[in-house]
Design a protein around this motif. Structure first.
Motif, short mmCIF file in Angstrom:
data_model
loop_
_atom_site.label_atom_id
_atom_site.label_comp_id
_atom_site.label_asym_id
_atom_site.label_seq_id
_atom_site.Cartn_x
_atom_site.Cartn_y
_atom_site.Cartn_z
N LEU A 11 5.16 -8.41 4.81
CA LEU A 11 6.43 -7.70 4.96
C LEU A 11 7.28 -7.92 3.72
CD1 LEU A 11 8.58 -6.20 6.67
CD2 LEU A 11 9.23 -8.45 7.61
N VAL A 12 7.81 -6.84 3.17
CA VAL A 12 8.62 -6.94 1.96
C VAL A 12 9.74 -5.92 2.04
CG1 VAL A 12 7.17 -5.32 0.68
CG2 VAL A 12 8.50 -7.03 -0.57
N GLN A 13 10.84 -6.21 1.39
CA GLN A 13 11.94 -5.26 1.36
C GLN A 13 11.67 -4.17 0.32
OE1 GLN A 13 15.52 -7.58 0.67
NE2 GLN A 13 15.94 -7.66 2.88
N ALA A 14 12.29 -3.03 0.52
CA ALA A 14 12.16 -1.95 -0.44
C ALA A 14 12.56 -2.43 -1.83
CB ALA A 14 13.02 -0.77 -0.02
N GLY A 15 11.78 -2.02 -2.82
CA GLY A 15 12.00 -2.47 -4.18
C GLY A 15 11.22 -3.70 -4.56
N GLY A 16 10.63 -4.35 -3.58
CA GLY A 16 9.87 -5.56 -3.82
C GLY A 16 8.45 -5.29 -4.27
N SER A 17 7.69 -6.38 -4.39
CA SER A 17 6.31 -6.30 -4.89
C SER A 17 5.37 -7.09 -4.00
CB SER A 17 6.23 -6.86 -6.32
OG SER A 17 7.03 -6.13 -7.22
N LEU A 18 4.14 -6.65 -3.99
CA LEU A 18 3.04 -7.37 -3.34
C LEU A 18 1.79 -7.18 -4.18
CD1 LEU A 18 3.33 -6.44 0.47
CD2 LEU A 18 3.69 -8.71 -0.53
N ARG A 19 0.87 -8.14 -4.09
CA ARG A 19 -0.43 -7.97 -4.72
C ARG A 19 -1.51 -8.16 -3.68
NH1 ARG A 19 -3.60 -11.21 -9.55
NH2 ARG A 19 -3.86 -12.77 -7.89
N LEU A 20 -2.33 -7.14 -3.53
CA LEU A 20 -3.47 -7.19 -2.63
C LEU A 20 -4.72 -7.61 -3.40
CD1 LEU A 20 -2.96 -3.89 -0.60
CD2 LEU A 20 -1.94 -6.13 -0.22
N SER A 21 -5.57 -8.35 -2.71
CA SER A 21 -6.84 -8.77 -3.30
C SER A 21 -7.98 -8.32 -2.38
CB SER A 21 -6.90 -10.29 -3.46
OG SER A 21 -5.86 -10.75 -4.31
N ARG A 66 3.86 2.86 -10.32
CA ARG A 66 4.32 1.74 -9.48
C ARG A 66 3.18 0.78 -9.13
NH1 ARG A 66 6.15 2.65 -4.48
NH2 ARG A 66 4.89 4.53 -4.13
N PHE A 67 1.99 1.32 -8.91
CA PHE A 67 0.84 0.50 -8.52
C PHE A 67 -0.15 0.41 -9.68
CE2 PHE A 67 0.90 1.44 -3.64
CZ PHE A 67 2.23 1.08 -3.60
N THR A 68 -0.84 -0.74 -9.75
CA THR A 68 -1.87 -0.94 -10.76
C THR A 68 -3.10 -1.56 -10.12
OG1 THR A 68 -0.20 -1.28 -12.48
CG2 THR A 68 -2.45 -1.99 -12.97
N ILE A 69 -4.24 -0.93 -10.32
CA ILE A 69 -5.50 -1.49 -9.83
C ILE A 69 -6.22 -2.17 -10.98
CG2 ILE A 69 -6.82 0.65 -10.23
CD1 ILE A 69 -8.38 -0.01 -7.63
N SER A 70 -6.83 -3.31 -10.70
CA SER A 70 -7.57 -4.03 -11.73
C SER A 70 -8.72 -4.78 -11.06
CB SER A 70 -6.65 -5.02 -12.45
OG SER A 70 -6.14 -5.99 -11.56
N GLN A 81 -1.80 -4.32 -7.59
CA GLN A 81 -0.42 -4.77 -7.79
C GLN A 81 0.51 -3.64 -7.42
OE1 GLN A 81 0.82 -7.86 -8.82
NE2 GLN A 81 2.79 -6.94 -8.32
N MET A 82 1.38 -3.90 -6.47
CA MET A 82 2.29 -2.87 -5.96
C MET A 82 3.72 -3.28 -6.26
SD MET A 82 0.45 -2.03 -2.31
CE MET A 82 0.87 -3.62 -1.61
N ASN A 83 4.38 -2.50 -7.10
CA ASN A 83 5.78 -2.75 -7.46
C ASN A 83 6.67 -1.62 -6.96
OD1 ASN A 83 4.92 -5.05 -8.90
ND2 ASN A 83 4.61 -3.85 -10.77
N SER A 84 7.95 -1.88 -6.92
CA SER A 84 8.93 -0.87 -6.49
C SER A 84 8.51 -0.24 -5.17
CB SER A 84 9.08 0.21 -7.57
OG SER A 84 9.48 -0.36 -8.80
N LEU A 85 8.17 -1.08 -4.23
CA LEU A 85 7.67 -0.58 -2.95
C LEU A 85 8.74 0.19 -2.19
CD1 LEU A 85 5.52 -3.66 -2.00
CD2 LEU A 85 4.69 -1.30 -2.06
N LYS A 86 8.26 1.20 -1.48
CA LYS A 86 9.13 2.07 -0.69
C LYS A 86 8.72 2.01 0.78
CE LYS A 86 9.26 5.38 -4.55
NZ LYS A 86 9.00 6.79 -4.95
N PRO A 87 9.63 2.33 1.69
CA PRO A 87 9.25 2.33 3.12
C PRO A 87 8.04 3.22 3.40
CG PRO A 87 11.62 2.39 2.91
CD PRO A 87 11.08 2.53 1.51
N GLU A 88 7.90 4.30 2.66
CA GLU A 88 6.77 5.21 2.88
C GLU A 88 5.44 4.63 2.41
OE1 GLU A 88 9.68 5.93 1.36
OE2 GLU A 88 9.37 7.32 -0.34
#
Length: 114
Positions: A11-21, A66-70, A81-88
């Protein structure tokens, strides 16, 4: 057979970031490309980002910039890497590997609050 295990959702607020692995195991040498898909409640699963064995990438228009795959070949892991996350962006995110048979992880929930 290829096994995929995702991690990093939350769970993150709008504008936040998460990284999935996504860690791959099994017959990894058969993997031609990997990608991240997502499925929001009541909607179809859609491609978010993909990366080939030689590093070529592609993105959905909604996440470009906003997102970067590596990928880390030494760790057999793909990242999103997901930056500037939005509710959508709220959805279950699935890792995919194409061998060309498709393999899927179990998914990880990403929730973006407004």
């Amino acid at each position: 057979q290829v096994q995929l295990v995702e991690s990093g959702g939350g769970l993150v607020q709008a504008g936040g970031s998460l990284r999935l692995s996504c860690a791959a195991s099994g017959n990894i040498f058969s993997i031609r490309s990997m990608g991240w898909y997502r499925q929001a409640f009541g909607k179809q699963r859609e491609l978010v980002a993909g990366i080939t064995s030689v590093g070529s990438t592609n993105y959905a228009d909604s996440v470009k910039g906003r997102f970067t795959i590596s990928r880390d070949n030494a760790k057999n892991t793909v990242y999103l890497q997901m930056n500037s996350l939005k509710p959508e962006d709220t959805a279950v995110y699935y890792c995919n590997a194409e061998t060309p048979k498709n393999y899927w992880g179990r998914g990880t929930q990403v929730t973006v609050s407004s």
